[in-house]
Design a protein around this motif. Structure first.
Motif, PDB file in Angstrom:
ATOM      1  N   LEU A 368      -9.176  17.464  91.890  1.00  0.00           N
ATOM      2  CA  LEU A 368      -8.184  18.500  92.199  1.00  0.00           C
ATOM      3  C   LEU A 368      -8.016  19.201  90.317  1.00  0.00           C
ATOM      4  CD1 LEU A 368      -5.252  16.549  93.931  1.00  0.00           C
ATOM      5  CD2 LEU A 368      -7.676  17.950  94.601  1.00  0.00           C
ATOM      6  N   ALA A 369      -8.633  18.493  89.515  1.00  0.00           N
ATOM      7  CA  ALA A 369      -8.086  19.365  87.887  1.00  0.00           C
ATOM      8  C   ALA A 369      -9.029  20.174  87.944  1.00  0.00           C
ATOM      9  CB  ALA A 369      -8.521  18.135  86.476  1.00  0.00           C
ATOM     10  N   VAL A 370     -10.420  19.817  88.454  1.00  0.00           N
ATOM     11  CA  VAL A 370     -11.585  20.946  87.643  1.00  0.00           C
ATOM     12  C   VAL A 370     -11.159  22.442  89.033  1.00  0.00           C
ATOM     13  CG1 VAL A 370     -13.246  20.545  89.635  1.00  0.00           C
ATOM     14  CG2 VAL A 370     -13.792  21.266  87.868  1.00  0.00           C
ATOM     15  N   ALA A 371     -10.398  22.025  90.214  1.00  0.00           N
ATOM     16  CA  ALA A 371     -10.552  23.064  90.527  1.00  0.00           C
ATOM     17  C   ALA A 371      -8.900  24.192  90.596  1.00  0.00           C
ATOM     18  CB  ALA A 371      -9.410  23.085  92.828  1.00  0.00           C
ATOM     19  N   SER A 372      -8.223  22.966  89.887  1.00  0.00           N
ATOM     20  CA  SER A 372      -7.063  24.261  89.393  1.00  0.00           C
ATOM     21  C   SER A 372      -8.075  25.504  87.855  1.00  0.00           C
ATOM     22  CB  SER A 372      -6.440  22.859  88.250  1.00  0.00           C
ATOM     23  OG  SER A 372      -5.782  22.691  89.174  1.00  0.00           O
ATOM     24  N   GLU A 373      -9.328  24.700  87.148  1.00  0.00           N
ATOM     25  CA  GLU A 373     -10.011  25.589  86.402  1.00  0.00           C
ATOM     26  C   GLU A 373     -10.479  26.364  86.961  1.00  0.00           C
ATOM     27  OE1 GLU A 373     -10.260  25.253  82.719  1.00  0.00           O
ATOM     28  OE2 GLU A 373      -8.195  24.086  83.273  1.00  0.00           O
ATOM     29  N   VAL A 374     -10.859  26.258  88.053  1.00  0.00           N
ATOM     30  CA  VAL A 374     -11.872  27.648  89.431  1.00  0.00           C
ATOM     31  C   VAL A 374     -10.218  28.649  89.679  1.00  0.00           C
ATOM     32  CG1 VAL A 374     -13.483  27.790  91.276  1.00  0.00           C
ATOM     33  CG2 VAL A 374     -13.596  25.917  89.666  1.00  0.00           C
ATOM     34  N   GLN A 437     -25.760  39.401  92.489  1.00  0.00           N
ATOM     35  CA  GLN A 437     -24.390  38.514  91.395  1.00  0.00           C
ATOM     36  C   GLN A 437     -23.743  39.531  90.230  1.00  0.00           C
ATOM     37  OE1 GLN A 437     -22.606  37.942  93.572  1.00  0.00           O
ATOM     38  NE2 GLN A 437     -24.338  37.900  95.184  1.00  0.00           N
ATOM     39  N   ARG A 438     -22.625  39.830  89.848  1.00  0.00           N
ATOM     40  CA  ARG A 438     -22.621  39.494  88.145  1.00  0.00           C
ATOM     41  C   ARG A 438     -22.192  38.770  88.028  1.00  0.00           C
ATOM     42  NH1 ARG A 438     -18.279  41.321  85.352  1.00  0.00           N
ATOM     43  NH2 ARG A 438     -16.925  41.356  87.357  1.00  0.00           N
ATOM     44  N   ARG A 439     -21.577  37.826  88.507  1.00  0.00           N
ATOM     45  CA  ARG A 439     -20.458  36.781  87.230  1.00  0.00           C
ATOM     46  C   ARG A 439     -21.130  35.445  88.426  1.00  0.00           C
ATOM     47  NH1 ARG A 439     -16.288  36.746  84.366  1.00  0.00           N
ATOM     48  NH2 ARG A 439     -15.513  35.434  85.640  1.00  0.00           N
ATOM     49  N   ILE A 440     -21.107  34.835  88.471  1.00  0.00           N
ATOM     50  CA  ILE A 440     -21.609  33.409  88.858  1.00  0.00           C
ATOM     51  C   ILE A 440     -19.906  32.133  88.092  1.00  0.00           C
ATOM     52  CG2 ILE A 440     -23.044  31.203  89.703  1.00  0.00           C
ATOM     53  CD1 ILE A 440     -24.656  34.299  90.225  1.00  0.00           C
ATOM     54  N   LEU A 441     -20.143  31.491  89.100  1.00  0.00           N
ATOM     55  CA  LEU A 441     -19.345  30.341  88.340  1.00  0.00           C
ATOM     56  C   LEU A 441     -19.623  28.893  89.822  1.00  0.00           C
ATOM     57  CD1 LEU A 441     -16.847  32.402  88.883  1.00  0.00           C
ATOM     58  CD2 LEU A 441     -15.370  29.990  88.554  1.00  0.00           C
ATOM     59  N   LEU A 442     -20.280  28.447  88.634  1.00  0.00           N
ATOM     60  CA  LEU A 442     -21.412  26.743  88.336  1.00  0.00           C
ATOM     61  C   LEU A 442     -19.914  25.735  87.761  1.00  0.00           C
ATOM     62  CD1 LEU A 442     -23.856  25.140  89.087  1.00  0.00           C
ATOM     63  CD2 LEU A 442     -24.340  25.283  86.479  1.00  0.00           C
ATOM     64  N   VAL A 477     -13.525  18.432  82.549  1.00  0.00           N
ATOM     65  CA  VAL A 477     -11.861  18.327  82.410  1.00  0.00           C
ATOM     66  C   VAL A 477     -12.142  17.197  83.718  1.00  0.00           C
ATOM     67  CG1 VAL A 477     -11.304  20.082  84.224  1.00  0.00           C
ATOM     68  CG2 VAL A 477      -9.816  18.752  83.174  1.00  0.00           C
ATOM     69  N   ARG A 478     -11.933  15.891  82.885  1.00  0.00           N
ATOM     70  CA  ARG A 478     -11.891  14.531  83.793  1.00  0.00           C
ATOM     71  C   ARG A 478     -13.023  14.114  84.268  1.00  0.00           C
ATOM     72  NH1 ARG A 478      -6.048  14.925  85.877  1.00  0.00           N
ATOM     73  NH2 ARG A 478      -4.404  15.220  84.118  1.00  0.00           N
ATOM     74  N   GLY A 479     -14.374  14.781  84.115  1.00  0.00           N
ATOM     75  CA  GLY A 479     -15.828  14.073  84.199  1.00  0.00           C
ATOM     76  C   GLY A 479     -16.441  15.805  85.595  1.00  0.00           C
ATOM     77  N   ARG A 480     -15.848  16.626  85.306  1.00  0.00           N
ATOM     78  CA  ARG A 480     -16.104  17.850  86.109  1.00  0.00           C
ATOM     79  C   ARG A 480     -15.921  19.227  84.459  1.00  0.00           C
ATOM     80  NH1 ARG A 480     -16.652  17.521  92.054  1.00  0.00           N
ATOM     81  NH2 ARG A 480     -16.292  15.263  92.431  1.00  0.00           N
ATOM     82  N   ARG A 481     -17.355  19.473  85.518  1.00  0.00           N
ATOM     83  CA  ARG A 481     -17.649  21.428  85.090  1.00  0.00           C
ATOM     84  C   ARG A 481     -17.577  22.225  84.799  1.00  0.00           C
ATOM     85  NH1 ARG A 481     -23.209  21.682  81.142  1.00  0.00           N
ATOM     86  NH2 ARG A 481     -22.395  23.300  79.445  1.00  0.00           N
ATOM     87  N   VAL A 482     -16.655  23.568  85.021  1.00  0.00           N
ATOM     88  CA  VAL A 482     -16.853  24.749  84.877  1.00  0.00           C
ATOM     89  C   VAL A 482     -16.916  25.942  84.389  1.00  0.00           C
ATOM     90  CG1 VAL A 482     -15.431  26.537  86.520  1.00  0.00           C
ATOM     91  CG2 VAL A 482     -14.903  24.530  86.975  1.00  0.00           C
ATOM     92  N   THR A 483     -18.225  26.757  84.444  1.00  0.00           N
ATOM     93  CA  THR A 483     -18.777  27.389  83.462  1.00  0.00           C
ATOM     94  C   THR A 483     -19.168  28.915  84.084  1.00  0.00           C
ATOM     95  OG1 THR A 483     -20.528  26.057  82.713  1.00  0.00           O
ATOM     96  CG2 THR A 483     -20.962  27.643  82.159  1.00  0.00           C
TER      97      THR A 483
END
Length: 492
Positions: A368-374, A437-442, A477-483
Motif C-alpha cells: 500500500l505504501a508504494v501504491a501511494s508513491e505511484v 513511451q516518453r515516461r515510464i514508472l518502474l 518506501v518499506r521494501g518497495r521502490r518506484v523509479t
C-alpha cells in the motif's frame, strides 16, 4: 505433582479470559499503520475475484490455499476489503486456540496450568506475528486446538472404568476438524502423528484406537487429492532455502522450554493423560516432522507448523503452575497473584518485540505504501512496468493509484490468465512498447531485498531503461521502490 485440586475456585467460563486477552492483543495495532505486505496482498487480490475466477486460478497456482481464499472471498463480499477484514479471522482463530488450550490445561493439570497456557499462547513471538496476518496459519492453529481438545475429552472418557464409550458424533467432529485443517494447509496433517504418540504414551484402550484410526484415515483421504494436485505446483516453494544447522536453533530452543515444562509436570505415571503426554508430542512431532520433510524437499518455514505452539503453550502452563505451587507454602495469599504478575512481566519483557511485530518494518515490504508513491509520481498517459512481474500485486490491491497508467508489458490480466501476476508479452514486444513511451514508472523491490534478475523479459526491461531512458525520480518506501524514467532526447 500437578493436580486439579491445586487451584482456585472453579470458574466454568475460565476460557473466556485468555480468549478476550488474545483478542485484545490481536486488535492492538492491527492495521500496522495501514500496511499490507506481499503475502497478504495475494490474499487480498484473490479474495476480490469472483468464486469462478478463484477456482480457475487454483488450477494453475496456490491450490494449497484454495479453501482459505474462498473463505476470504466470502468475507470480502460481505464486509468489503480492508485490513480489519483481512486480519480479523486470524485474531479470532488464535483466540479460539487460546480458549481451547485453557480448557485442555485445566482438565489435565488444574486451573493455574490452563489459565497460564491460554494467556501465554498469545504472547509467544511466532504467534504474535501470525496473529495479525492475512493468511491461513492462525486458522489452522485454531482447528488443531479444537481437534486436540476433542481428542483429550474422548481419551478421558475412553479411559474411564465402566461401560462408558466415546460418542461417535465427537469422533466425526474430530475427523472433520482435522480435514478442514488439512484443506487449509496439508502440512497440518502432522497433527495426526502427534496425536498418535499421545495415544501410545497413554496406552489408550482399543475402543479409542479404532475410531481414532477411522477418523484419521478419513481426514487423510479427504486431503490426499489436494496433496497430489499441489505437487504439480511445487515450483511455488522453490524459493525456500535448503535446511541448514542454524535453522534448527529455533526448534531446539522451543523443545528445551517444552522439555522443562514436561519435567515440572511430573505425572503420577508415565501413561497418565497429562500436559506432557499431550503437549510434548504436539510441540515436538510437527517441528521434527517438518525438519524431516525438509531433508527431502526444502519446506522449513515456521508458519507451516504454527499449530505446534499449542503444545509449547501447554508446557509453559505447566511451568507457571509449578511456580504457583512452589510459592504457595511460603506465600499462601500472594501465590494467587503470582500468575498475573508473571504474565505482566513477560508482557513487559516482550514489549519491544511486540511493538516491532506491529510495525510495517516487521514485513519484507508494504504494497500500500508504494501504491501511494505511484499515485503521487504518476501522471495520465505514463507507462508502468514491474520487475519482477509479481510486483503487479501493488496495482491489484490498489487499482485507484494506477488510474491513467498503462501496463505496457501485460498481455493477459491475472483474472483472464488464472494466475496471480498475469501473463506478460514477449521480450520483443515489451521492448517495442517501451521505445514508444516518453515516461515510464518502474515498480520493483528496494535494493536491500531485491533478488537478482533472471527472467528474460525483466532483463530486457532493464536494458532498454538503461540505454534509452534516464531516471528522474527514485523513491524507496518499506521494501518497495518506484523509479520514474524519462526518454533520453537524441540529437538530430
Amino acid at each position: 505433582m500437578t493436580s486439579p485440586t491445586d487451584a482456585p475456585p472453579r470458574c466454568p467460563y475460565l476460557w473466556l479470559i485468555p480468549g478476550v486477552w488474545t483478542v485484545a492483543l490481536g486488535l492492538w495495532g492491527l492495521s500496522r499503520q495501514g500496511s499490507v505486505w506481499r503475502d497478504e496482498a495475494a490474499t487480498w487480490q484473490v479474495a476480490t475475484r469472483s468464486a469462478a475466477d478463484i477456482v480457475c486460478m487454483l488450477q494453475n497456482v496456490d491450490v494449497v490455499h484454495g479453501l482459505y481464499y474462498l473463505l476470504m472471498h466470502g468475507l470480502f463480499a460481505c464486509f468489503g476489503p480492508g485490513t480489519m477484514v483481512l486480519r480479523l479471522p486470524s485474531v479470532l482463530g488464535i483466540a479460539v486456540a487460546a480458549g481451547c488450550v485453557t480448557v485442555i490445561g485445566r482438565r489435565l493439570a488444574g486451573t493455574w496450568a490452563g489459565l497460564g497456557a491460554g494467556l501465554a499462547l498469545g504472547l509467544l513471538p511466532a504467534v504474535q506475528f501470525y496473529l495479525q496476518e492475512g493468511r491461513p496459519y492462525a486458522l489452522v492453529a485454531a482447528g488443531a486446538a479444537v481437534a486436540t481438545l476433542l481428542l483429550v475429552g474422548l481419551l478421558q472418557e475412553g479411559q474411564q472404568d465402566g461401560k462408558a464409550r466415546p460418542r461417535r458424533l465427537r469422533w466425526v467432529a474430530y475427523g472433520g476438524t482435522v480435514l478442514v485443517c488439512g484443506l487449509l494447509n496439508w502440512l497440518s496433517l502432522l497433527l495426526l502423528p502427534a496425536h498418535l504418540l499421545t495415544l501410545l504414551l497413554t496406552r489408550a484402550p482399543r475402543r479409542v484406537w479404532l475410531p481414532w484410526a477411522a477418523a484419521s484415515a478419513a481426514a487423510t483421504a479427504g486431503v490426499l487429492p489436494l496433496i497430489l494436485f499441489s505437487r504439480g505446483q511445487s515450483d511455488q516453494v522453490s524459493w525456500i532455502p535448503p535446511l541448514t544447522w542454524h535453522m534448527m536453533i529455533g526448534p531446539a530452543i522451543l523443545l528445551a522450554i517444552g522439555g522443562l515444562g514436561a519435567l515440572l509436570d511430573r505425572p503420577r505415571t508415565a501413561t497418565r493423560l497429562s500436559l506432557t503426554t499431550v503437549g510434548l508430542p504436539l510441540l515436538a512431532v510437527p517441528q521434527l516432522g517438518l525438519i524431516g520433510l525438509s531433508l527431502v524437499q526444502p519446506l522449513f518455514l515456521d508458519r507451516y507448523v504454527l499449530f505446534s505452539m499449542l503444545g509449547l503453550a501447554l508446557l509453559i502452563g505447566s511451568i507457571l503452575a509449578a511456580a504457583v505451587r512452589a510459592a504457595r507454602p511460603r506465600f499462601p495469599k500472594g501465590a494467587r497473584r503470582l500468575l498475573p504478575v508473571l504474565i505482566a512481566v513477560a508482557m513487559v519483557l516482550l514489549l519491544p518485540q511486540s511493538l516491532a511485530k506491529r510495525s510495517p518494518a516487521s514485513r519484507v515490504d508494504d504494497v500500500l505504501a508504494v501504491a501511494s508513491e505511484v499515485r503521487r509520481l504518476g501522471g495520465p498517459g505514463d507507462a508502468v512496468l514491474y520487475i519482477p512481474a509479481a510486483r503487479r500485486d501493488t496495482r491489484l490491491v490498489s487499482p485507484d493509484a494506477f488510474t491513467g497508467l498503462r501496463d505496457i508489458a501485460l498481455l493477459r490480466s491475472p483474472e483472464e490468465s488464472g494466475t496471480l501476476k498475469g501473463v506478460e508479452a514477449s521480450a520483443e514486444r515489451i521492448r517495442a512498447a517501451m521505445l514508444a513511451q516518453r515516461r515510464i514508472l518502474l515498480v520493483t523491490d528496494a535494493r536491500e531485498v531485491a533478488r537478482p534478475v533472471t527472467a528474460e523479459r525483466d532483463r530486457v526491461k532493464l536494458s532498454v531503461l538503461k540505454e534509452h531512458f534516464t531516471p528522474v525520480t527514485d523513491e524507496q518506501v518499506r521494501g518497495r521502490r518506484v523509479t520514474v524514467y524519462e526518454r533520453i532526447a537524441r540529437p538530430r
